[in-house]
Design an enzyme around this catalytic site. Structure first.
Site, short mmCIF file in Angstrom:
data_model
loop_
_atom_site.label_atom_id
_atom_site.label_comp_id
_atom_site.label_asym_id
_atom_site.label_seq_id
_atom_site.Cartn_x
_atom_site.Cartn_y
_atom_site.Cartn_z
N CYS A 3 -0.41 0.24 -0.75
CA CYS A 3 -1.35 -0.82 -0.65
C CYS A 3 -1.53 -1.91 0.26
O CYS A 3 -2.26 -0.85 1.15
CB CYS A 3 -0.28 -1.22 -2.21
SG CYS A 3 -1.46 -2.46 -2.89
N HIS A 4 -0.90 -2.90 0.07
CA HIS A 4 -0.42 -3.63 1.55
C HIS A 4 0.19 -3.71 2.81
O HIS A 4 -0.27 -4.47 3.68
CB HIS A 4 -1.03 -5.70 0.80
CG HIS A 4 -1.49 -6.26 0.10
ND1 HIS A 4 -2.02 -4.84 -1.42
CD2 HIS A 4 -3.47 -6.74 0.21
CE1 HIS A 4 -2.68 -5.85 -1.89
NE2 HIS A 4 -3.45 -6.75 -0.85
#
Length: 172
Positions: A104-105
């Site tokens: 994800c991030h």
């Protein structure tokens, strides 16, 4: 061969992006060590579903003590990348070609460490341009494995593929 996996994490991590892979790593016999600014601190996921007690403070660890790095998503990687100690820690794993798992991030920490140039990787859609500006060859795929070392995924929906490929890299 069981691996010792450094997990850099702080408040506002995406709950399931930590708990699900951490459980898979532990079920496979690997050791997961959580690292934040201070040992013993409790950090909470952004969904309020997971609270973790940190194992080690960043000043008490060396990247050489670990076999792999795990960077869960959420807001945690963005918070951690403001601290040069975490940036240098992550950079070591990439420079040494040790396994790195970022979902994800998670790649935000790798962007700040300037380690994605020329590497294939994926991440959450909102950081695609940041990854491309850092020189990454962005792949919109559920999981992307670069050089049998860097495993990246986009969202919690990609967790089955992320866990599978991360465990494959650890086994190789």
């Amino acid at each position: 061969m069981m691996a010792k996996i450094a997990t850099v994490i702080t408040d506002m991590f995406e709950d399931v992006e930590y708990t699900d892979p951490a459980q898979a790593f532990q079920d496979a016999g690997h050791e997961v060590v959580t690292i934040e600014k201070e040992a013993g601190k409790q950090v909470e996921g952004k969904q309020g579903e997971a609270t973790i007690t940190i194992d080690k403070g960043i000043d008490g660890v060396s990247p050489g003590d670990f076999d792999a790095l795990f960077i869960p998503g959420g807001f945690s990687p963005d918070i951690l990348r403001a601290d040069d100690r975490f940036v240098a820690f992550a950079k070591h794993f990439m420079d040494e070609m040790k396994p790195v798992f970022a979902i994800c991030h998670g790649p935000q920490l790798l962007i700040t460490a300037r380690t994605l140039d020329g590497r294939g990787a994926t991440g959450f859609k909102s950081i695609q341009v940041d990854m491309e500006n850092a020189g990454a060859k962005f792949k919109d795929e559920e999981v992307f494995v670069c050089q049998n070392q860097l495993v990246t995924s986009r969202t919690p929906g990609d967790l089955p593929a992320f866990k599978r490929e991360s465990l494959n890299v650890l086994a190789s």
